[in-house]
Design an enzyme around this catalytic site. Sequence first.
Site, mmCIF file in Angstrom:
data_model
loop_
_atom_site.group_PDB
_atom_site.id
_atom_site.type_symbol
_atom_site.label_atom_id
_atom_site.label_comp_id
_atom_site.label_asym_id
_atom_site.label_seq_id
_atom_site.Cartn_x
_atom_site.Cartn_y
_atom_site.Cartn_z
ATOM 1 N N ARG A 21 0.693 -1.369 -0.122
ATOM 2 C CA ARG A 21 0.439 -0.021 -0.173
ATOM 3 C C ARG A 21 1.169 1.100 0.115
ATOM 4 N NH1 ARG A 21 -2.419 -4.042 1.707
ATOM 5 N NH2 ARG A 21 -5.036 -4.278 1.901
ATOM 6 N N GLY A 89 -1.526 -11.661 -4.813
ATOM 7 C CA GLY A 89 -2.751 -11.744 -5.127
ATOM 8 C C GLY A 89 -3.610 -10.122 -4.272
ATOM 9 N N ARG A 117 -6.237 -18.033 -9.307
ATOM 10 C CA ARG A 117 -7.114 -17.049 -8.852
ATOM 11 C C ARG A 117 -8.328 -16.220 -9.037
ATOM 12 N NH1 ARG A 117 -3.074 -15.000 -4.010
ATOM 13 N NH2 ARG A 117 -4.968 -14.750 -2.849
ATOM 14 N N SER A 162 -12.632 -9.502 3.149
ATOM 15 C CA SER A 162 -11.679 -9.125 1.975
ATOM 16 C C SER A 162 -10.692 -8.494 1.470
ATOM 17 C CB SER A 162 -11.599 -10.188 0.804
ATOM 18 O OG SER A 162 -10.517 -9.820 -0.072
ATOM 19 N N ASP A 312 -3.617 -15.757 6.743
ATOM 20 C CA ASP A 312 -2.242 -16.109 7.023
ATOM 21 C C ASP A 312 -1.751 -16.673 7.526
ATOM 22 O OD1 ASP A 312 -2.611 -14.884 4.706
ATOM 23 O OD2 ASP A 312 -1.945 -12.357 4.859
ATOM 24 N N ARG A 343 -4.983 -24.169 1.238
ATOM 25 C CA ARG A 343 -3.840 -24.536 1.934
ATOM 26 C C ARG A 343 -4.211 -24.857 3.012
ATOM 27 N NH1 ARG A 343 -1.749 -17.612 3.272
ATOM 28 N NH2 ARG A 343 -0.268 -18.163 1.320
HETATM 29 C C1 S3P Z 1 -3.489 -9.087 1.980
HETATM 30 C C2 S3P Z 1 -5.168 -9.339 2.475
HETATM 31 C C3 S3P Z 1 -5.337 -10.234 2.478
HETATM 32 C C4 S3P Z 1 -3.937 -11.598 2.633
HETATM 33 C C5 S3P Z 1 -3.623 -11.551 2.105
HETATM 34 C C6 S3P Z 1 -2.443 -10.225 2.011
HETATM 35 C C7 S3P Z 1 -3.827 -7.361 2.051
HETATM 36 O O1 S3P Z 1 -5.778 -11.771 1.919
HETATM 37 O O2 S3P Z 1 -4.243 -12.833 3.314
HETATM 38 O O3 S3P Z 1 -1.820 -12.136 2.643
HETATM 39 O O4 S3P Z 1 -2.626 -7.038 1.576
HETATM 40 O O5 S3P Z 1 -5.189 -6.970 1.497
HETATM 41 P P1 S3P Z 1 -7.901 -11.429 1.140
HETATM 42 O O6 S3P Z 1 -8.184 -10.287 0.989
HETATM 43 O O7 S3P Z 1 -7.757 -11.909 0.130
HETATM 44 O O8 S3P Z 1 -8.614 -12.310 2.724
#
Ligand code: S3P
Length: 425
Positions: A21, A89, A117, A162, A312, A343
């Site tokens: 971020r 992701g 994904r 999420s 996580d 996982r």
């Molecule tokens: C994250 C959010 C989580 C987490 C990922 C990092 C983030 O994923 O598992 O490692 O930085 O916003 P989700 O938003 O898919 O739950």
Amino acid sequence: MTPRPLKGTLKVPGDKSISHRAIMFSALATGKSRIIGLLDSADCMATADCFRKMGVSIEGSSNTEIIVKGLGLHGLKAPSATLNTQNSGTTTRLISGILAAQPFHTMLTGDASIQKRPMKRIMEPLSQMGAHIISIKENGCAPLSIEGKPLTGITYHSPVASAQVKSCILLAGLYAKGQTIVTEPAISRDHTERMLNACGAPILTDENAKSVCVSTCDHLHPLDVTVPGDISSAAYFLAAASLIPGSEVTLQNVGINPTRDGFLRVAKAMGADIEMTNERTVSGEPVADLIVKPSVLTGTEIGGDLIPTLIDELPMIAVMAAFADGTTTIRDAAELRVKESDRINAIAEGLTAMGADVTELPDGLVIKGGQKLHTAKVKTYLDHRIAMSFAIAQTALGEAIDLDDRDCVRISYPGFYTDLTSLMK
Ligand code: S3P
């Protein structure tokens, strides 16, 4: 063999979520931002690379201390080639929210894991806002084609908790006409809200309604951020020192944001001896030093609103549960199946190979602790958190586990093995 105790002091690397971020919001701010303690890992470098390809200057004496010359919300340049988010992701989903509002077309792709994904979870709300976003293979996954369009604010009730989905929509919301509101079934990590607030964006959280609202924004102020240590990385050493007799480890400068601290709460419920000292706030994020000593761990129940606060850390918790007495039940964690690997399956398979009593549930695991564990062949599925969790299982066992890939830790913690070895006395 007897496991070797862990002793000493460690400063774990910068938080991955906050590092992503910090790069993104600095790139969109007007002027120069300084980021200290950035995580130098493959995922965060993928984010930096994408923004460099859109004309943003990101420089520094090292990858952990950088200056980002932000181009403003409307200053990004069209990339000349496909943006590659690699294994990340967070990069893929957050950047999509930004790209959806740019006056140019972008192609976005990533590695084999990213291409499996789910991206429909961002494509749907972005499309509702007016974006043109297409899954090239029509399977709801990357590669994505994103044609920037003028956006309109929406109220979106996300079916999943999420932070990546929430952040994607909020970033698009900065560009959208009117207000954009996101609600979620449980509160996910709030680093986007904290940092956008520091940038001066009109963003408001209603914790009771589990909702966040952002309004159209003209410009973001540049940032001067010191990134706290990643609690997700700290969790490996907290687990190891809890399990191995004779250990005592101090972890300095760990982020303890209440939307991320579920591991601490669960470890304590299992009987872990973790002391928190020197609590303070750094760049808008709560931080503390953690002192951990060994203790007898017992099973616990994990589910509901707690899940997003430790999503996580669940692989590490599952390994702890296999070494603990009694039964641990993890529920409401179906999201684990769509992370860098499935996982739930990867943990169940690895722990079962080690002699643990594990039952896979659609949305979690039941682990009956107290079985005699032994060395085994374990597949990481190229997932960094699976590799690190089983590396800790190996340390607690005091015997080598045959992991098929160790290098994948570079995604979030390239120095993991060096740091672990430095504590083994
Ligand atoms: C994250 C959010 C989580 C987490 C990922 C990092 C983030 O994923 O598992 O490692 O930085 O916003 P989700 O938003 O898919 O739950």
